[in-house]
Scaffold this motif. Structure first.
Motif, PDB file in Angstrom:
ATOM      1  N   LYS A 226      47.653  21.719  10.198  1.00 27.56           N
ATOM      2  CA  LYS A 226      46.518  21.644   9.273  1.00 27.56           C
ATOM      3  C   LYS A 226      46.123  23.037   8.790  1.00 27.56           C
ATOM      4  N   PHE A 227      46.177  24.024   9.682  1.00 23.86           N
ATOM      5  CA  PHE A 227      45.818  25.395   9.314  1.00 23.86           C
ATOM      6  C   PHE A 227      46.776  25.911   8.238  1.00 23.86           C
ATOM      7  N   ARG A 228      48.083  25.710   8.469  1.00 20.71           N
ATOM      8  CA  ARG A 228      49.083  26.167   7.500  1.00 20.71           C
ATOM      9  C   ARG A 228      48.892  25.467   6.148  1.00 20.71           C
ATOM     10  N   LYS A 229      48.592  24.164   6.198  1.00 20.72           N
ATOM     11  CA  LYS A 229      48.397  23.400   4.961  1.00 20.72           C
ATOM     12  C   LYS A 229      47.170  23.923   4.195  1.00 20.72           C
ATOM     13  N   SER A 230      46.097  24.245   4.901  1.00 22.51           N
ATOM     14  CA  SER A 230      44.862  24.716   4.263  1.00 22.51           C
ATOM     15  C   SER A 230      44.959  26.145   3.741  1.00 22.51           C
ATOM     16  N   PHE A 231      45.590  27.027   4.520  1.00 25.86           N
ATOM     17  CA  PHE A 231      45.563  28.450   4.188  1.00 25.86           C
ATOM     18  C   PHE A 231      46.911  29.026   3.753  1.00 25.86           C
ATOM     19  N   GLY A 232      47.996  28.248   3.905  1.00 32.05           N
ATOM     20  CA  GLY A 232      49.317  28.755   3.546  1.00 32.05           C
ATOM     21  C   GLY A 232      49.792  29.855   4.480  1.00 32.05           C
ATOM     22  N   LEU A 233      49.224  29.896   5.666  1.00 34.17           N
ATOM     23  CA  LEU A 233      49.552  30.921   6.657  1.00 34.17           C
ATOM     24  C   LEU A 233      49.693  30.286   8.033  1.00 34.17           C
ATOM     25  N   LYS A 234      50.457  30.948   8.898  1.00 32.75           N
ATOM     26  CA  LYS A 234      50.520  30.539  10.294  1.00 32.75           C
ATOM     27  C   LYS A 234      49.213  30.975  10.959  1.00 32.75           C
ATOM     28  N   ALA A 235      48.681  30.148  11.837  1.00 34.01           N
ATOM     29  CA  ALA A 235      47.436  30.473  12.542  1.00 34.01           C
ATOM     30  C   ALA A 235      47.708  31.536  13.598  1.00 34.01           C
TER      31      ALA A 235
ATOM     32  N   VAL B 177      34.607  32.903   5.257  1.00 31.96           N
ATOM     33  CA  VAL B 177      34.169  32.060   6.369  1.00 31.96           C
ATOM     34  C   VAL B 177      34.373  30.610   5.955  1.00 31.96           C
ATOM     35  N   TYR B 178      35.005  29.834   6.830  1.00 32.00           N
ATOM     36  CA  TYR B 178      35.230  28.410   6.599  1.00 32.00           C
ATOM     37  C   TYR B 178      34.602  27.642   7.755  1.00 32.00           C
ATOM     38  N   LEU B 179      33.995  26.503   7.440  1.00 36.24           N
ATOM     39  CA  LEU B 179      33.403  25.653   8.459  1.00 36.24           C
ATOM     40  C   LEU B 179      34.289  24.431   8.641  1.00 36.24           C
ATOM     41  N   ASP B 180      34.626  24.144   9.894  1.00 34.69           N
ATOM     42  CA  ASP B 180      35.500  23.007  10.164  1.00 34.69           C
ATOM     43  C   ASP B 180      34.706  21.705  10.209  1.00 34.69           C
ATOM     44  N   GLU B 181      35.368  20.640   9.714  1.00 35.79           N
ATOM     45  CA  GLU B 181      34.790  19.292   9.669  1.00 35.79           C
ATOM     46  C   GLU B 181      34.299  18.816  11.040  1.00 35.79           C
ATOM     47  N   SER B 182      34.852  19.369  12.114  1.00 32.25           N
ATOM     48  CA  SER B 182      34.485  18.931  13.468  1.00 32.25           C
ATOM     49  C   SER B 182      32.993  19.081  13.740  1.00 32.25           C
ATOM     50  N   MET B 183      32.311  19.936  12.979  1.00 28.83           N
ATOM     51  CA  MET B 183      30.879  20.156  13.193  1.00 28.83           C
ATOM     52  C   MET B 183      29.995  19.177  12.436  1.00 28.83           C
TER      53      MET B 183
END
Length: 172
Positions: free
Chosen positions: A71-80, A110-116
């Protein structure tokens, strides 16, 4: 210094007096939850990742969430890739254990994750290993100057748990 920069940050909304300081450590999700008296999931942890061009990306997530690499790679185009403690301090101005999206040394995304989103209020740190502030998710978005909400975490959704239980029952 870091706690002071966070208090100065909150001054623009007259919220600096809402920063809580504790006698005990709130450096980890578990310690913060115990100190504040809430479930660990309500601790808003700030994770620091390597971004493009040496600029860090901050992801604020619920205390029970873990980064999902796909999901991180899909969102940011980078490896976490998480920053080292020295890099975190250099980029944010906050030491590990007090990292938060407020009063930052550099202008970071800054990005806020849906988990919150499942909580009315959350408790992010305030720049030290013994501080926090209670904020609604809307306040957290506003005060952190968040870029957007993202879905880059796993391990917190109940529906995943329900699927695992159903699979376990089928296999017996």
């Amino acid at each position: 210094m870091s706690l002071e920069s966070v208090k100065a940050h909150f001054k623009q909304w007259n919220k600096e007096q809402d920063v809580m300081e504790f006698e005990t450590s709130s450096a980890t999700v578990e310690q913060a939850a115990e100190t504040i008296g809430v479930e660990p999931a309500r601790i808003a942890k700030t994770l620091s990742f390597r971004g493009k061009e040496e600029q860090a990306i901050l992801v604020v997530a619920a205390g029970d969430a873990k980064i999902d690499n796909k999901k991180f790679r899909k969102s940011f185009g980078l490896k976490a890739r998480m920053l080292s403690p020295d890099e975190v301090l250099e980029q944010t101005g906050h030491a590990v254990g007090g990292v938060c999206p407020f009063g930052l040394k550099n202008d970071l995304n800054v990005y806020l994750d849906e988990s919150m989103k499942r909580f009315d209020t959350l408790f992010p740190a305030c720049g030290s290993t013994n501080s926090a502030i209670e904020l609604t998710k809307e306040e957290l978005f506003k005060y952190s100057f968040a870029t957007d909400w993202v879905d880059v975490c796993k391990g917190w959704q109940d529906e995943n748990l329900d699927e695992k239980v159903a699979l376990q029952q089928e296999s017996h």
